[in-house]
Write a protein that holds these residues in place. Structure first.
Motif, mmCIF file in Angstrom:
data_model
loop_
_atom_site.group_PDB
_atom_site.id
_atom_site.type_symbol
_atom_site.label_atom_id
_atom_site.label_comp_id
_atom_site.label_asym_id
_atom_site.label_seq_id
_atom_site.Cartn_x
_atom_site.Cartn_y
_atom_site.Cartn_z
ATOM 1 N N THR A 199 0.850 -1.184 0.000
ATOM 2 C CA THR A 199 0.000 0.000 0.000
ATOM 3 C C THR A 199 0.892 1.242 0.000
ATOM 4 N N PRO A 200 0.425 2.343 -0.570
ATOM 5 C CA PRO A 200 1.230 3.564 -0.605
ATOM 6 C C PRO A 200 1.698 3.982 0.786
ATOM 7 N N GLY A 201 2.952 4.437 0.836
ATOM 8 C CA GLY A 201 3.536 4.895 2.093
ATOM 9 C C GLY A 201 4.416 3.875 2.779
ATOM 10 N N GLN A 202 4.329 2.601 2.410
ATOM 11 C CA GLN A 202 5.156 1.585 3.049
ATOM 12 C C GLN A 202 6.627 1.775 2.687
ATOM 13 N N ARG A 203 7.501 1.603 3.689
ATOM 14 C CA ARG A 203 8.942 1.701 3.484
ATOM 15 C C ARG A 203 9.460 0.363 2.947
ATOM 16 N N VAL A 204 10.289 0.418 1.909
ATOM 17 C CA VAL A 204 10.732 -0.814 1.264
ATOM 18 C C VAL A 204 12.189 -0.725 0.815
ATOM 19 N N VAL A 205 12.787 -1.901 0.624
ATOM 20 C CA VAL A 205 14.083 -2.055 -0.043
ATOM 21 C C VAL A 205 13.844 -2.888 -1.294
ATOM 22 N N LEU A 206 14.356 -2.435 -2.410
ATOM 23 C CA LEU A 206 14.168 -3.153 -3.669
ATOM 24 C C LEU A 206 15.266 -4.192 -3.857
ATOM 25 N N TYR A 207 14.907 -5.321 -4.422
ATOM 26 C CA TYR A 207 15.909 -6.304 -4.800
ATOM 27 C C TYR A 207 16.825 -5.690 -5.863
ATOM 28 N N ALA A 208 18.049 -6.198 -5.929
ATOM 29 C CA ALA A 208 19.000 -5.711 -6.934
ATOM 30 C C ALA A 208 18.741 -6.319 -8.308
ATOM 31 N N GLY A 209 17.736 -7.158 -8.406
ATOM 32 C CA GLY A 209 17.403 -7.754 -9.697
ATOM 33 C C GLY A 209 16.067 -8.465 -9.644
ATOM 34 N N GLU A 210 15.605 -8.903 -10.805
ATOM 35 C CA GLU A 210 14.340 -9.621 -10.914
ATOM 36 C C GLU A 210 14.514 -10.816 -11.844
ATOM 37 N N VAL A 211 13.759 -11.859 -11.593
ATOM 38 C CA VAL A 211 13.766 -13.035 -12.473
ATOM 39 C C VAL A 211 12.579 -12.927 -13.415
ATOM 40 N N ARG A 212 12.865 -12.979 -14.703
ATOM 41 C CA ARG A 212 11.814 -12.909 -15.726
ATOM 42 C C ARG A 212 11.978 -14.079 -16.670
ATOM 43 N N ASP A 213 10.956 -14.901 -16.727
ATOM 44 C CA ASP A 213 10.980 -16.089 -17.594
ATOM 45 C C ASP A 213 12.229 -16.931 -17.353
ATOM 46 N N GLY A 214 12.588 -17.061 -16.085
ATOM 47 C CA GLY A 214 13.724 -17.900 -15.703
ATOM 48 C C GLY A 214 15.079 -17.254 -15.860
ATOM 49 N N VAL A 215 15.124 -15.997 -16.288
ATOM 50 C CA VAL A 215 16.384 -15.286 -16.500
ATOM 51 C C VAL A 215 16.487 -14.157 -15.476
ATOM 52 N N THR A 216 17.665 -14.001 -14.846
ATOM 53 C CA THR A 216 17.865 -12.949 -13.861
ATOM 54 C C THR A 216 18.345 -11.669 -14.535
ATOM 55 N N TYR A 217 17.593 -10.614 -14.339
ATOM 56 C CA TYR A 217 17.931 -9.288 -14.836
ATOM 57 C C TYR A 217 18.404 -8.439 -13.666
ATOM 58 N N THR A 218 19.466 -7.667 -13.873
ATOM 59 C CA THR A 218 20.007 -6.829 -12.818
ATOM 60 C C THR A 218 19.459 -5.410 -12.939
ATOM 61 N N ARG A 219 18.913 -4.911 -11.827
ATOM 62 C CA ARG A 219 18.384 -3.556 -11.790
ATOM 63 C C ARG A 219 19.507 -2.548 -12.054
ATOM 64 N N GLY A 220 19.212 -1.519 -12.810
ATOM 65 C CA GLY A 220 20.214 -0.501 -13.096
ATOM 66 C C GLY A 220 21.276 -0.936 -14.073
ATOM 67 N N VAL A 221 21.111 -2.134 -14.622
ATOM 68 C CA VAL A 221 22.034 -2.666 -15.621
ATOM 69 C C VAL A 221 21.231 -3.140 -16.835
ATOM 70 N N ASP A 222 20.346 -4.091 -16.594
ATOM 71 C CA ASP A 222 19.526 -4.659 -17.671
ATOM 72 C C ASP A 222 18.164 -3.980 -17.790
ATOM 73 N N TYR A 223 17.791 -3.206 -16.791
ATOM 74 C CA TYR A 223 16.565 -2.395 -16.839
ATOM 75 C C TYR A 223 16.746 -1.228 -15.888
ATOM 76 N N ASP A 224 15.862 -0.241 -15.972
ATOM 77 C CA ASP A 224 16.055 1.011 -15.239
ATOM 78 C C ASP A 224 16.101 0.810 -13.729
ATOM 79 N N GLY A 225 17.079 1.489 -13.117
ATOM 80 C CA GLY A 225 17.296 1.381 -11.685
ATOM 81 C C GLY A 225 16.850 2.598 -10.908
ATOM 82 N N GLY A 226 17.543 2.847 -9.784
ATOM 83 C CA GLY A 226 17.056 3.803 -8.804
ATOM 84 C C GLY A 226 17.765 5.133 -8.721
ATOM 85 N N TRP A 227 18.647 5.454 -9.676
ATOM 86 C CA TRP A 227 19.209 6.807 -9.683
ATOM 87 C C TRP A 227 18.185 7.724 -10.338
#
Length: 337
Positions: free
Chosen positions: A83-111
């Motif tokens: 829900t909006p307002g919750q404090r969170v830490v994002l994973y450094a990557g995500e698994v899509r169709d069995g492949v690991t993508y790295t945040r800020g490398v293979d898709y847009d990150g947090g800068w």
């Protein structure tokens, strides 16, 4: 469409620019996070200098930043866990169709002012942990945690060595102490880094150029050598030196990244003593992040000293330069939109 600021890397030219881009909208199964803190990592430097290249990026430009904390701003269709307002830490990557993508490398990150995440690629951040400390856990802390507890499988009372007491190695020293390794021997050519290692929990801190290093390690380990050695520097000479002080059946865990060849000078000795060389990358986020957050929240770990400075997002290029040139010997620099 509403706009936001983002620090984006044009990969072919290795040019980092602060740009106004459309604020992303969360799709089904996604959340939009208002970024409160984003870590600057040596991997970001390597992306900019060309040492690393995204393998799975769709396009030529990406918003950097894989260490991110913030608050939920919006949720997409079908998302009920956040829900909006919750404090969170994002994973450094995500698994899509069995492949690991790295945040800020293979898709847009947090800068950026906002970042998208899959609803199952983030974890709650306790109120007791500041955003800046929470943001670095997905890589600067969880990567050495995975190297120590999973790949290296360090057990209590084992003698261990840490080569490179920088943004990852300094946390490795803390984590090795938490799991009961003994003695913990830090190795770094920098006097500042060695002093930092001792302050954070190393039993011994040695200069890698010390000609008596092998003898000193032997004396500290009762003549046996190291059960596990961790290379956080990504330097071929480091790996050869670490191999030379491994105990029989000892493990060398490679965490620092390099495209240089790996050489085992004495292959007969290596085989005779049944030693191992193990590659390591990242961590199992759904397991590692909650573990580490519990340890921090419970007072077992404290990363306040790891935050060397906090800069506005507009100074992303300056932060990169400071890390690359080791200005002030930073552990982690934080960008805050």
């Amino acid at each position: 469409m509403e706009q936001m600021l983002a620090a984006r890397l044009h990969v072919p030219s290795r040019t980092l620019r602060l740009e106004e881009v459309p604020r992303p909208q969360p799709g089904p199964g996604q959340v939009l996070v208002k970024v409160e803190a984003a870590g600057v990592c040596l991997s970001d430097v390597h992306l900019i200098d060309g040492t690393l290249t995204p393998r799975l990026l769709d396009g030529e430009t990406v918003t950097l930043g894989h260490e991110v904390s913030g608050t939920i701003a919006e949720t997409g269709d079908g998302v009920t866990a956040w829900t909006p307002g919750q404090r969170v830490v994002l994973y450094a990557g995500e698994v899509r169709d069995g492949v690991t993508y790295t945040r800020g490398v293979d898709y847009d990150g947090g800068w950026a002012e906002y970042a998208l995440s899959s609803a199952d690629a983030l974890t709650p951040l306790p109120d007791t942990i500041p955003f800046d400390q929470g943001s670095i856990i997905p890589d600067a802390v969880s990567t050495p945690w995975g190297a120590i507890t999973v790949t290296g499988a360090v057990r209590p009372s084992e003698a261990v060595g840490v080569w490179g007491v920088g943004g990852l190695g300094v946390h490795a020293v803390q984590l090795l102490r938490a799991v009961g390794a003994c003695p913990i021997i830090a190795v770094d050519p920098s006097e500042v880094a060695r002093e930092r290692a001792l302050a954070i929990g190393a039993d011994l801190a040695l200069d890698s150029a010390d000609p008596a290093l092998r003898e000193t390690v032997a004396a500290a380990t009762g003549g046996v050598g190291l059960a596990a050695a961790f290379d956080f520097a990504g330097v071929p000479a480091v790996r050869e030196q670490a191999l030379s002080v491994l105990a029989p059946k000892g493990r060398l865990v490679l965490v620092g990244l390099t495209n240089r060849p790996l050489t085992v000078t004495d292959g007969t000795r290596f085989s005779y003593f049944q030693q191992q060389i193990l590659g390591h990358y990242g961590s199992d986020m759904p397991v590692a992040l909650p573990q580490l957050l519990r340890l921090v929240n419970g007072g077992r770990l404290d990363f306040a000293r790891s935050i060397s400075d906090v800069l506005p997002l507009s100074q992303a290029a300056e932060a990169v330069e400071r890390l690359e040139k080791k200005v002030g010997n930073p552990i982690r620099l934080i960008l805050r939109p």
